[in-house]
Structure formats: structure tokens, C-alpha cells
Design a protein around this motif. Structure first.
Motif, PDB file in Angstrom:
ATOM      1  N   THR A  79      28.757  30.438  21.965  1.00 24.52           N
ATOM      2  CA  THR A  79      27.528  31.384  21.651  1.00 24.52           C
ATOM      3  C   THR A  79      27.475  32.518  22.678  1.00 24.52           C
ATOM      4  O   THR A  79      27.545  32.222  23.822  1.00 24.52           O
ATOM      5  CB  THR A  79      26.222  30.528  21.703  1.00 24.52           C
ATOM      6  N   TYR A  81      24.975  35.932  23.519  1.00 24.53           N
ATOM      7  CA  TYR A  81      23.598  36.487  23.409  1.00 24.53           C
ATOM      8  C   TYR A  81      24.106  38.293  23.811  1.00 24.53           C
ATOM      9  O   TYR A  81      24.594  38.238  24.946  1.00 24.53           O
ATOM     10  CB  TYR A  81      22.732  35.786  24.451  1.00 24.53           C
ATOM     11  N   VAL A 111      24.301  36.198  18.938  1.00 23.07           N
ATOM     12  CA  VAL A 111      22.737  36.197  18.856  1.00 23.07           C
ATOM     13  C   VAL A 111      22.244  37.456  19.488  1.00 23.07           C
ATOM     14  O   VAL A 111      22.532  37.722  20.697  1.00 23.07           O
ATOM     15  CB  VAL A 111      21.975  34.917  19.491  1.00 23.07           C
TER      16      VAL A 111
END
Length: 135
Positions: A79, A81, A111
Motif C-alpha cells: 500500500t 500513500y 491511496v
């Protein structure tokens, strides 16, 4: 039944993790769950240059993985960011790809965020522990 966590700490940054009260990674059931890693300088301050900040985030990530007997090749899930990805993606992604390795690649969730405690990029991963490291 013990609830003790099997924490993994890379060399040289223990004080930073203790000050912020979290573990860089936890071994559990054959996997390594790595906290989000940012491009921080040794004192914890953000690296101001964005591509270099991403490079440092990977260096910090790789240090945590190595402390657990892993490498990025063992990563199964990522993931990332990115603050203001519309503006920053093109500056971030070439550095990410330089560390990505060969196919098959890990899964990826990206994200876009508005704030990362003074940073512009953070990467969080789950890695499969090699058999020797999982024991």
C-alpha cells in the motif's frame, strides 16, 4: 496463551520507534507486517527532496525487511500513500519502479492523501517470511 508480539527492529533506528511508540514490523503466522515507512533522515525529519524521500522510504523499508531475513522479493502486498498524487505521481513513480523487481509483482493499493505528518510518500507492506525466518 501469550499475546507477546514478535517485533522486528532494524539497526540504528530503535530510539525513533520507541519515541513514537510503534514497532517497525511484526512477525505473525509466517508473514511480516511492516509499518508504513517514510523517507525520514536518521533523526526522523522528512527528506525535503521528494524523489530522495521516496528513495529513503525504500531504504528504510529494506532495512526492516532485512532485519527479518526478507527482501522486497518476499513482499506480497503493498500500500502506498502519496500526498497530492495528481501533482506528485510522476515524480514518485519512477523511484518506486526502480525498486519493484521482476514479475510477478506484489499486489498494490495506491491511496491519495492530504497529510502524512510532513512527508509526501509512505509505503506499507506485507511479506511472506522465508521458512528460516518464520521459525
Amino acid at each position: 496463551m501469550s499475546s507477546a508480539r514478535d517485533a522486528v527492529f532494524p539497526a540504528g533506528r530503535q530510539a525513533l520507534y520507541e519515541r513514537n511508540r510503534y514497532s517497525p514490523a511484526i512477525r505473525s503466522n509466517g508473514f511480516l507486517f511492516v509499518s508504513g515507512q517514510v523517507g525520514s533522515q536518521p533523526d526522523g525529519a522528512p527528506e525535503p527532496d521528494l524523489p530522495q524521500q521516496v528513495q529513503l522510504a525504500f531504504e528504510n523499508l529494506n532495512a526492516v525487511l532485512a532485519a527479518a531475513g526478507c527482501s522486497f522479493d518476499d513482499v506480497v502486498d503493498v500500500t502506498v500513500y502519496i500526498v497530492d498524487p495528481e501533482r506528485n505521481f510522476e515524480r514518485v513513480w519512477p523511484v518506486v519502479m526502480a525498486h519493484w523487481g521482476e514479475a510477478p509483482h506484489p499486489t498494490l493499493t495506491g491511496v491519495g492523501v492530504t497529510w502524512l505528518y510532513g512527508f509526501q510518500f509512505e509505503i506499507k507492506v506485507i511479506a511472506k517470511l522465508p521458512r528460516a525466518a518464520a521459525a
